[in-house]
Design an enzyme around this catalytic site. Structure first.
Site, short mmCIF file in Angstrom:
data_model
loop_
_atom_site.label_atom_id
_atom_site.label_comp_id
_atom_site.label_asym_id
_atom_site.label_seq_id
_atom_site.Cartn_x
_atom_site.Cartn_y
_atom_site.Cartn_z
N ASP A 81 0.87 -1.16 0.00
CA ASP A 81 0.00 0.00 0.00
C ASP A 81 0.92 1.23 0.00
OD1 ASP A 81 -1.63 2.08 0.53
OD2 ASP A 81 -2.44 1.28 2.42
N LYS A 134 3.51 10.48 -16.10
CA LYS A 134 2.65 11.64 -16.02
C LYS A 134 1.30 11.23 -15.43
CE LYS A 134 -0.14 12.62 -19.65
NZ LYS A 134 -1.16 11.67 -20.09
N HIS A 164 6.08 9.77 -22.92
CA HIS A 164 6.37 8.64 -23.81
C HIS A 164 6.53 9.07 -25.28
CE1 HIS A 164 2.00 8.52 -24.66
NE2 HIS A 164 2.28 7.78 -25.70
N HIS A 226 2.86 16.04 -24.12
CA HIS A 226 3.30 15.57 -25.44
C HIS A 226 3.39 16.72 -26.46
CE1 HIS A 226 2.41 11.97 -23.41
NE2 HIS A 226 1.13 11.88 -23.73
N LYS A 320 -10.12 13.81 -29.16
CA LYS A 320 -10.51 12.40 -29.12
C LYS A 320 -11.73 12.22 -30.00
CE LYS A 320 -8.37 11.09 -24.85
NZ LYS A 320 -7.20 10.34 -25.34
C1 BG6 Z 1 -1.54 9.60 -23.06
C2 BG6 Z 1 -2.86 10.26 -22.79
O1 BG6 Z 1 -0.51 10.27 -22.40
O2 BG6 Z 1 -1.30 9.61 -24.46
C3 BG6 Z 1 -3.98 9.55 -23.54
O3 BG6 Z 1 -3.13 10.20 -21.39
C4 BG6 Z 1 -3.66 9.46 -25.01
O4 BG6 Z 1 -5.23 10.20 -23.34
C5 BG6 Z 1 -2.25 8.90 -25.23
O5 BG6 Z 1 -4.62 8.61 -25.62
C6 BG6 Z 1 -1.85 9.00 -26.69
O6 BG6 Z 1 -0.64 8.31 -26.89
P1 BG6 Z 1 -0.28 7.61 -28.28
O7 BG6 Z 1 1.06 7.03 -28.06
O8 BG6 Z 1 -1.37 6.57 -28.51
O9 BG6 Z 1 -0.33 8.68 -29.31
#
Ligand code: BG6
Length: 471
Positions: A81, A134, A164, A226, A320
């Site tokens: 935990d 994040k 990422h 990003h 989205k």
């Molecule tokens: C994430 C977001 O960091 O990145 C998501 O929280 C999003 O909402 C995702 O869908 C997109 O990543 P990728 O690699 O699919 O473009």
């Protein structure tokens, strides 16, 4: 290279979808150290065997049996935990026998207590490292609080903040393209560039993450990290060297030069939308109805107040439930200075445009004007043409593979530094405060469209023509 990875949030979505598959690929390709071990940590009451069974079911048949068995042999499970640092320290101190990388794939409200637990377990002593997913906070103030807790436990050189997108090879290719060629860097500035568009469109919805998303929205979920990192890579000065601090110094300077959004500019320089019921990929989908004042689509016009970029709009658009998935950067150059050709050609003339598509396919297109397509006696009949490069790289690695290897090795180049995070939040806070003061509305759009009707000025024409008709 460190050989112990402590994975917190081991039963979470990210771990199942990306982190364990990444480890499998790295093991398959013999890229991990001989004594590599993973300590999987989550709240669920598993023991080693039951966790291995659970993981095997999740990873399924997509992997070679021998690699999967090898990964499972290297995995241990510890229930813990994270809000109880003492218990955590007791459970995890046996793993402090070797330098470790602790990877917190957990909500940020657990970072502080997890850090205390790790510290007490001896797992943050040099040269051990900490990796964070994040979101790092919700705004500048909360990000600073998290940072203060981290700094009390270890120094910046051992903190690895993941974005990422930086682990994606096509994103790194942006740098290669820009800085490995004379052609682009020579015109990479306000004299020759009219505008820059950065688009991250997803067909996916918020599905299953409504709680998190309702607090973040597209601005905090995608732009804060990003998209601002993409902007920084595109707009920074060329670093003097390919070393972590040289690159991050330049990114930070650009992020700090972003003009804070003012309430008077909010309604002209931004647009917010939220998807309603609609159809994506031929499938009926439900709208996002969790909260009325949260956007699932955002368009922003960002201005970088420095010599290189003064007056050049950077349009950032993410949404989205768009008609197609695409991440791309479009650089539009200025019109030619002096037009030599006829009036008809002038009407057809298009400014040069560099369009780099990062996903799902990787393509580079350079829009030019030429007369090659004209009849042979009329070389002045200019027409728009395109130099197209469709890259067919060998199957790309998952972004996390690269990032995990770098964290185990201790290379911070592709991780975000504390001052970048601060600069990113400072700008995002200005946008959300401007929205609040200006009462910027959230417009509806049907799922499967390119956002609300009001978003058209934020979308490059190429997006809607190449990637499905505008609906
Ligand atoms: C994430 C977001 O960091 O990145 C998501 O929280 C999003 O909402 C995702 O869908 C997109 O990543 P990728 O690699 O699919 O473009």
């Amino acid at each position: 290279m460190h050989d112990t990875l402590l994975l917190f949030g081991a039963t979470g979505d990210l771990a199942q979808r990306y982190l364990f598959p990444s480890l499998l690929h790295l093991l398959r390709d013999r890229l991990l150290p001989a004594d590599f071990r993973v300590v999987a940590i989550a709240r669920s009451e598993h023991d080693d065997e039951s966790f291995r069974g659970w993981l095997r079911d999740r990873l399924g048949d997509d992997y070679e049996a021998a690699t999967l068995d090898e990964l499972l042999r290297r995995v241990r499970y510890v229930p813990a935990d994270l809000s109880d640092p003492e218990a955590m320290a007791q459970a995890l101190s046996p793993f402090a026998d070797r330098p470790a990388v602790s990877y917190l794939s957990t909500p940020p409200n657990l970072f502080a207590s997890a850090c205390r637990g790790l510290k007490a377990a001896g797992l943050l002593e040099p040269p051990s490292r900490l990796v964070l997913e994040k979101p790092i906070g919700h705004d500048l103030a909360s990000a600073r609080e998290i940072d203060a807790t981290l700094k009390a436990a270890l120094d910046e050189s051992r903190i690895f903040r993941i974005d990422h997108y930086l682990g994606k090879a096509p994103v790194q290719n942006l740098l290669a393209l820009r800085l490995g060629n004379t052609l682009f860097e020579a015109v990479w500035e306000r004299r020759w560039i009219e505008s820059v568009d950065i688009i991250v469109a997803e067909t996916a919805g918020v599905d299953g993450r409504e709680g998190y998303y309702a607090d973040y929205g597209a601005l905090r979920d995608m732009v804060q990290n990003h998209m601002l990192q993409l902007l920084a890579l595109i707009a920074m000065e060329p670093p003097a060297a390919m070393d972590p601090d040289a690159i991050r110094d330049e990114k930070r300077k650009v992020l700090r030069a972003l003009r804070p959004m003012s309430p008077s500019a909010a309604n002209a320089d931004s647009i917010r939308g939220r998807y309603r019921d609609g159809v994506v990929d031929g499938r009926a989908v439900k709208g996002f109805s969790h909260r009325d004042d949260v956007e699932t689509f955002v368009g922003l016009r960002a201005w970088i107040d420095n010599w290189r970029w003064a007056g050049v709009p950077f349009r950032l658009v993410t949404g989205k439930r768009m008609p197609s998935r695409t991440t791309e950067v479009v650089v539009t150059f200025k019109p030619v200075t002096h037009w030599l050709f006829g009036a008809d050609e002038r009407k057809r003339a298009r400014a040069n445009q560099l369009r780099v598509r990062l996903q799902p396919e990787e393509t580079i297109e350079l829009g030019l004007m030429g007369s090659l397509a004209a009849s042979e006696w009329s070389a002045n009949e200019l027409q728009p043409m395109s130099l197209d490069l469709a890259m067919l790289p060998p199957k790309r690695r998952i972004a996390y593979e690269r990032l995990m290897i770098d964290a185990l090795k201790g290379d911070q180049t592709l991780f975000v530094r504390d001052d970048e995070v601060e600069a990113q939040w400072r700008w995002i806070d200005s946008v959300s405060e401007a929205w609040r003061q200006a009462g910027t509305p959230v417009h509806d759009y049907p799922a499967g469209s390119w956002g609300p009707a009001e978003a058209v000025p934020f979308l490059p024409r190429t997006l809607t023509t190449h990637n499905g008709r505008k609906s």
